[in-house]
Write a protein that holds these residues in place. Structure first.
Motif, mmCIF file in Angstrom:
data_model
loop_
_atom_site.group_PDB
_atom_site.id
_atom_site.type_symbol
_atom_site.label_atom_id
_atom_site.label_comp_id
_atom_site.label_asym_id
_atom_site.label_seq_id
_atom_site.Cartn_x
_atom_site.Cartn_y
_atom_site.Cartn_z
ATOM 1 N N ALA A 106 0.831 -1.208 0.000
ATOM 2 C CA ALA A 106 0.000 0.000 0.000
ATOM 3 C C ALA A 106 0.866 1.260 0.000
ATOM 4 O O ALA A 106 0.482 2.281 -0.560
ATOM 5 C CB ALA A 106 -0.924 -0.001 1.209
ATOM 6 N N LYS A 107 2.039 1.176 0.619
ATOM 7 C CA LYS A 107 2.962 2.323 0.652
ATOM 8 C C LYS A 107 3.752 2.463 -0.648
ATOM 9 O O LYS A 107 4.525 3.393 -0.805
ATOM 10 C CB LYS A 107 3.939 2.190 1.819
ATOM 11 C CG LYS A 107 3.293 2.412 3.161
ATOM 12 C CD LYS A 107 4.311 2.302 4.268
ATOM 13 C CE LYS A 107 3.660 2.457 5.629
ATOM 14 N NZ LYS A 107 4.616 2.197 6.709
ATOM 15 N N GLY A 108 3.582 1.503 -1.565
ATOM 16 C CA GLY A 108 4.260 1.580 -2.855
ATOM 17 C C GLY A 108 5.573 0.829 -2.911
ATOM 18 O O GLY A 108 6.317 0.963 -3.882
ATOM 19 N N ASN A 109 5.884 0.059 -1.887
ATOM 20 C CA ASN A 109 7.129 -0.714 -1.881
ATOM 21 C C ASN A 109 6.917 -2.075 -2.538
ATOM 22 O O ASN A 109 5.791 -2.538 -2.670
ATOM 23 C CB ASN A 109 7.621 -0.932 -0.447
ATOM 24 C CG ASN A 109 7.973 0.364 0.237
ATOM 25 O OD1 ASN A 109 8.558 1.248 -0.364
ATOM 26 N ND2 ASN A 109 7.583 0.492 1.492
ATOM 27 N N LYS A 110 8.029 -2.691 -2.917
ATOM 28 C CA LYS A 110 7.970 -4.064 -3.399
ATOM 29 C C LYS A 110 8.217 -4.971 -2.203
ATOM 30 O O LYS A 110 8.841 -4.558 -1.228
ATOM 31 C CB LYS A 110 9.046 -4.308 -4.460
ATOM 32 C CG LYS A 110 8.785 -3.550 -5.741
ATOM 33 C CD LYS A 110 9.814 -3.872 -6.779
ATOM 34 C CE LYS A 110 9.516 -3.099 -8.047
ATOM 35 N NZ LYS A 110 10.493 -3.383 -9.083
#
Length: 165
Positions: A106-110
């Protein structure tokens, strides 16, 4: 290169207002820049002939630095967060790991999901691969498998990334 550092015989000159002043010797161009109380700056050294512009060099450097800083500010860095599991993980522990993975995505990390094998677990590596597959299947709504499970020594790991809608 600025002012006296320009050693080319002929240069294409652009005036302080952006107007074309034509092709002339570097000395003439420098004299025009000196009269305008500005600097002669080579902006396109690979062109034939090189392009020089009459500008305030300090202001030019400031503008370049500002543009660079602005571009850096708009960049989004993507981190790879790792989630480690063992092959005989219980359902509740697996759910906890999945919730953590959801937050990371959700935070945009992989998310790199790693299945670690120790001791006798090494003999049953292929039979426990389903743990990774189940993990990916449970996160199907928010994630897509970027790199499928791959064995590297004592671990099997896969990478999940956020699903683009």
């Amino acid at each position: 290169m600025i002012n006296e550092q320009i050693r080319d015989s002929k240069v294409r000159l652009i005036g302080p207002e952006g107007e074309q002043l034509g092709i002339m010797s570097a000395r003439e161009a420098q004299a025009i820049a000196y009269e305008a109380d500005l600097d002669l700056v080579k902006v396109a050294p690979n062109a034939k002939p090189p392009v020089c512009k009459i500008i305030d060099y300090g202001k030019y450097r400031y503008e370049l630095a500002r543009k660079e800083k602005e571009a850096k500010k708009k960049q989004k860095t993507i981190e790879v967060k790792e989630i480690r599991m063992s092959p005989n993980i219980e359902a509740n522990d697996l759910n906890t790991k999945m919730n953590a993975a959801r937050k990371f995505l959700a935070k945009g990390n992989k998310v790199k999901v790693t299945l670690r094998f120790r001791g006798r677990e090494m003999a049953h590596m292929q039979q426990t691969r389903h743990v990774l597959d189940d993990f990916a299947k449970q996160l199907e709504d928010v994630a897509v498998v970027e790199k499928p499970g791959k064995q590297e020594g004592r671990t099997i790991s896969m990478v999940l990334s956020e699903k683009k809608s």
